[in-house]
Design an enzyme around this catalytic site. Structure first.
Site, PDB file in Angstrom:
ATOM      1  N   GLN A  11     -64.334  16.010 -27.951  1.00 35.30           N
ATOM      2  CA  GLN A  11     -64.025  15.462 -26.878  1.00 35.30           C
ATOM      3  C   GLN A  11     -63.493  16.323 -25.599  1.00 35.30           C
ATOM      4  O   GLN A  11     -63.064  15.824 -24.692  1.00 35.30           O
ATOM      5  CB  GLN A  11     -62.328  14.679 -26.806  1.00 35.30           C
ATOM      6  CG  GLN A  11     -61.956  14.434 -28.292  1.00 35.30           C
ATOM      7  CD  GLN A  11     -60.378  14.315 -28.271  1.00 35.30           C
ATOM      8  OE1 GLN A  11     -58.858  13.934 -28.194  1.00 35.30           O
ATOM      9  NE2 GLN A  11     -59.790  15.094 -29.694  1.00 35.30           N
ATOM     10  N   HIS A  61     -66.184  12.436 -24.516  1.00 33.76           N
ATOM     11  CA  HIS A  61     -65.019  11.898 -23.275  1.00 33.76           C
ATOM     12  C   HIS A  61     -66.368  12.065 -22.406  1.00 33.76           C
ATOM     13  O   HIS A  61     -65.781  12.710 -21.360  1.00 33.76           O
ATOM     14  CB  HIS A  61     -64.089  13.104 -23.025  1.00 33.76           C
ATOM     15  CG  HIS A  61     -63.085  12.029 -23.768  1.00 33.76           C
ATOM     16  ND1 HIS A  61     -61.686  12.796 -23.993  1.00 33.76           N
ATOM     17  CD2 HIS A  61     -62.611  10.259 -24.171  1.00 33.76           C
ATOM     18  CE1 HIS A  61     -60.860  11.802 -24.617  1.00 33.76           C
ATOM     19  NE2 HIS A  61     -61.799  11.109 -25.211  1.00 33.76           N
ATOM     20  N   CYS A 110     -74.152   8.251  -8.739  1.00 35.38           N
ATOM     21  CA  CYS A 110     -74.057   7.476  -7.821  1.00 35.38           C
ATOM     22  C   CYS A 110     -73.692   6.170  -7.989  1.00 35.38           C
ATOM     23  O   CYS A 110     -73.934   5.179  -8.698  1.00 35.38           O
ATOM     24  CB  CYS A 110     -75.121   6.983  -6.130  1.00 35.38           C
ATOM     25  SG  CYS A 110     -74.540   6.339  -5.399  1.00 35.38           S
ATOM     26  N   CYS A 131     -74.193  10.252  -1.663  1.00 33.65           N
ATOM     27  CA  CYS A 131     -76.298  10.125  -2.156  1.00 33.65           C
ATOM     28  C   CYS A 131     -77.026  10.143  -1.249  1.00 33.65           C
ATOM     29  O   CYS A 131     -76.638   9.659  -0.002  1.00 33.65           O
ATOM     30  CB  CYS A 131     -75.973   8.827  -3.313  1.00 33.65           C
ATOM     31  SG  CYS A 131     -78.076   8.288  -3.612  1.00 33.65           S
ATOM     32  N   CYS A 144     -78.569   6.078  -0.567  1.00 33.00           N
ATOM     33  CA  CYS A 144     -77.702   5.826   0.170  1.00 33.00           C
ATOM     34  C   CYS A 144     -76.785   5.633   0.339  1.00 33.00           C
ATOM     35  O   CYS A 144     -75.927   5.118   1.099  1.00 33.00           O
ATOM     36  CB  CYS A 144     -77.742   4.320  -1.136  1.00 33.00           C
ATOM     37  SG  CYS A 144     -76.725   5.084  -2.402  1.00 33.00           S
ATOM     38  N   SER A 161     -56.873  19.642 -31.527  1.00 35.01           N
ATOM     39  CA  SER A 161     -55.851  18.110 -30.692  1.00 35.01           C
ATOM     40  C   SER A 161     -55.147  18.414 -30.916  1.00 35.01           C
ATOM     41  O   SER A 161     -54.702  17.846 -31.924  1.00 35.01           O
ATOM     42  CB  SER A 161     -57.744  17.347 -31.235  1.00 35.01           C
ATOM     43  OG  SER A 161     -56.940  16.381 -30.595  1.00 35.01           O
TER      44      SER A 161
END
Ligand code: NAD
Length: 246
Positions: free
Chosen positions: A102, A120, A128, A153, A156, A193
């Site tokens: 994880q 994960h 982006c 980005c 864009c 965990s």
């Protein structure tokens, strides 16, 4: 502890396919705080939905990056500890098949583990949100350190996001690969965990034999053949010694 070491060694030797399932507790001995340890866990102080969710990223990206980037940069400076090295050695010896983790810190691979499913996500890349272009994770850190928050980005100007699974995100491809691997796995060894984050917390249900190595009790202790309430690094080092490795 000696009796528990012998029990776990016997189970590993008897098992056809063993997978390890690791969580934040595998990396606390590398100096990375976990989320739920009594007293020190990060989510004892903060609400994860406000700090590490898709809603947090989209509604207040500046704060999202201010809170998360410094700690994630810290993960990248950390070094593997005895737990990571011991699990890599167990894989090399054929006593575990691979690791479902994880954790996003990449420390298993840095310790030499070969088969690792990062359910994960990880801190190697980001992308982006507008055009999907992928960048190295370092792009986030560099832009943030130059005062560009949120990082953008180049193509864009859309917002960049890390390739980690946030609360409210769908699970990663690696999670579905891990589910496949669980199908013919007969033993699952949980390391560090709290087994409280779903759907990963449900994986112990799929294992016929279960070992849990965690400092604190978990909701699955009742199903485990062996439960070890110890520092994982110390216990796994003793296990390796018992198996003839130092
Ligand atoms: P968690 O914080 O919920 O539970 C960690 C457990 O490990 C606790 O029960 C604690 O008692 C135990 N523990 C701590 N140090 C230990 C040690 N040295 N030896 C044995 N046990 C130890 O963590 P989780 O179950 O992984 O779930 C939280 C989520 O946190 C995961 O989704 C993970 O993505 C994320 N996370 C990752 C990192 C990382 O990448 N290193 C760090 C923090 C959180």
């Amino acid at each position: 502890m000696e009796a528990l070491v012998k029990d776990v060694a016997r189970i590993l030797k008897d098992s056809r396919k063993t997978l390890a399932l690791t969580g934040a507790g595998a990396s606390t001995e590398s100096g990375i705080p976990d989320y739920r340890s009594q007293g020190t866990g990060l989510w004892q102080k903060y609400n994860p939905m406000e700090k590490a969710s898709v809603t947090a990223l989209l509604s207040n990206p500046e704060e999202f990056y201010r809170f998360n980037l410094p700690r994630w940069s810290g993960y990248l400076q950390a070094k593997p500890n005895a737990t990571h090295f011991a699990l890599a050695k167990l894989e090399e010896k054929g006593l575990i098949y691979g690791i479902i983790t994880q954790n996003i810190d990449g420390l298993h691979q840095r310790a030499g583990s070969k088969k690792v499913w990062e359910v994960h996500g990880h801190l190697r890349t980001c992308h982006c949100l507008e055009c999907g272009r992928s960048y190295p994770f370092n792009e986030l850190i560099e832009q943030f350190n130059q005062g560009v928050n949120p990082p953008k980005c180049f193509l864009c100007h859309g917002m960049l996001r890390p390739d980690v699974v946030l609360f409210e995100d769908p699970m990663s491809e690696d999670y579905y690969k891990a589910l496949q691997e669980m199908k013919d796995c007969d033993t699952l060894v949980v390391v560090g965990s709290s087994l409280q984050v779903y759907p990963v917390a449900d994986l112990p249900r799929l294992a016929s034999r279960l070992v849990i190595i965690n400092k604190e009790p978990t909701p699955w202790d009742y199903k485990a053949e062996v439960v070890v309430y110890e520092q994982a690094g110390r216990f796994l080092s003793e296990l390796l010694k018992h198996l003839g490795e130092n």
